[in-house]
Design a protein around this motif. Structure first.
Motif, PDB file in Angstrom:
ATOM      1  N   TYR A 163      42.661  95.630 108.231  1.00 21.10           N
ATOM      2  CA  TYR A 163      42.062  94.485 107.545  1.00 21.10           C
ATOM      3  C   TYR A 163      42.211  93.201 108.346  1.00 21.10           C
ATOM      4  O   TYR A 163      43.168  93.017 109.089  1.00 21.10           O
ATOM      5  N   ASN A 164      41.307  92.288 108.122  1.00 19.21           N
ATOM      6  CA  ASN A 164      41.427  90.964 108.717  1.00 19.21           C
ATOM      7  C   ASN A 164      42.425  90.110 107.947  1.00 19.21           C
ATOM      8  O   ASN A 164      43.136  89.304 108.534  1.00 19.21           O
ATOM      9  N   THR A 213      49.657  84.855  97.771  1.00 17.21           N
ATOM     10  CA  THR A 213      49.966  84.747  99.194  1.00 17.21           C
ATOM     11  C   THR A 213      48.926  85.516 100.010  1.00 17.21           C
ATOM     12  O   THR A 213      48.624  86.668  99.706  1.00 17.21           O
ATOM     13  N   ALA A 214      48.394  84.846 101.019  1.00 19.54           N
ATOM     14  CA  ALA A 214      47.432  85.470 101.926  1.00 19.54           C
ATOM     15  C   ALA A 214      48.135  85.738 103.255  1.00 19.54           C
ATOM     16  O   ALA A 214      48.949  84.929 103.710  1.00 19.54           O
ATOM     17  N   TYR A 215      47.814  86.889 103.844  1.00 16.69           N
ATOM     18  CA  TYR A 215      48.422  87.301 105.102  1.00 16.69           C
ATOM     19  C   TYR A 215      47.338  87.551 106.143  1.00 16.69           C
ATOM     20  O   TYR A 215      46.335  88.198 105.846  1.00 16.69           O
ATOM     21  N   GLU A 216      47.588  87.088 107.353  1.00 19.75           N
ATOM     22  CA  GLU A 216      46.697  87.387 108.464  1.00 19.75           C
ATOM     23  C   GLU A 216      46.923  88.834 108.880  1.00 19.75           C
ATOM     24  O   GLU A 216      48.044  89.243 109.157  1.00 19.75           O
ATOM     25  N   GLY A 217      45.839  89.609 108.881  1.00 18.65           N
ATOM     26  CA  GLY A 217      45.889  90.959 109.429  1.00 18.65           C
ATOM     27  C   GLY A 217      45.443  90.862 110.873  1.00 18.65           C
ATOM     28  O   GLY A 217      46.192  90.449 111.737  1.00 18.65           O
ATOM     29  N   ARG A 218      44.192  91.179 111.113  1.00 22.98           N
ATOM     30  CA  ARG A 218      43.647  91.007 112.467  1.00 22.98           C
ATOM     31  C   ARG A 218      43.159  89.576 112.686  1.00 22.98           C
ATOM     32  O   ARG A 218      42.940  89.167 113.809  1.00 22.98           O
ATOM     33  N   GLY A 261      31.514  92.340 109.224  1.00 24.26           N
ATOM     34  CA  GLY A 261      32.293  92.054 108.030  1.00 24.26           C
ATOM     35  C   GLY A 261      33.717  91.636 108.290  1.00 24.26           C
ATOM     36  O   GLY A 261      34.403  92.188 109.147  1.00 24.26           O
ATOM     37  N   ILE A 262      34.159  90.648 107.546  1.00 23.56           N
ATOM     38  CA  ILE A 262      35.567  90.272 107.502  1.00 23.56           C
ATOM     39  C   ILE A 262      36.160  91.038 106.329  1.00 23.56           C
ATOM     40  O   ILE A 262      35.697  90.902 105.190  1.00 23.56           O
ATOM     41  N   GLY A 263      37.152  91.863 106.590  1.00 19.46           N
ATOM     42  CA  GLY A 263      37.753  92.700 105.558  1.00 19.46           C
ATOM     43  C   GLY A 263      38.978  92.056 104.949  1.00 19.46           C
ATOM     44  O   GLY A 263      39.928  91.716 105.651  1.00 19.46           O
TER      45      GLY A 263
END
Length: 169
Positions: free
Chosen positions: A64-65, A73-78, A94-96
């Motif tokens: 996931y992105n 809470t949001a987390y940076e994936g890619r 797409g941004i996942g």
């Protein structure tokens, strides 16, 4: 709602298995925002998701992105501009964004997902199509609750629901 994103080092991300295979994507190529769920417990960590993707699925990195948990809470994936591994044939366009859980996101989680969508549109300079994973693949993801929310325009707070002509589902 202000959006804070925990970066990869903040959640202890492993580096990609093969850094030379990391593919960058320019904003003009981004045309859709795809909502997923991890289909695991809400206590699942981004690192556990990454370990599963890398060790069990053999992927280069977390698929996931971005990821979002129930507390918002949001987390940076890619990240914004790296090709994902979340939806076949839609990983460039797409941004996942994955909800950490099964199908019952809190309002705070939905607010953060929507804030990520809004930021993606602002960065891209155009509206992105709102999609659930099942719109682009043969899957039950993101579940009936999240899918209905996406199809209704991802409404939160005082932000309007987009008319059908703008939603691009």
């Amino acid at each position: 709602m202000g959006l804070t994103i925990v970066n990869r080092s903040g959640w202890g991300a492993r580096p990609p298995r093969n850094p030379g295979e990391v593919e960058y994507v320019a904003w003009p190529a981004r045309t859709e925002f795809i909502v997923h769920y991890t289909d695991g417990p809400t206590t699942q960590t981004p690192r556990a998701v990454q370990d599963y993707h890398m060790d069990e699925r053999g992927w280069n990195d977390i698929g996931y992105n971005f990821l979002v948990r129930d507390d918002g809470t949001a987390y940076e994936g890619r990240g914004w501009l790296i090709r994902g591994a979340h939806a076949s044939d839609h990983n460039i366009t797409g941004i996942g964004c994955a909800y950490i859980g099964r199908n019952n996101p809190t309002e705070r989680a939905k607010q953060s997902i929507r804030a990520l969508y809004d930021e993606a549109c602002a960065q891209a300079g155009h509206l992105l199509a709102m999609r659930g994973h099942s719109h682009v693949g043969d899957t039950d993801c993101p579940g009936a609750t999240l899918l209905a929310w996406v199809e209704s325009g991802m409404p939160v707070d005082d932000r309007r629901t987009m008319p059908d002509s703008e939603r691009l589902v």
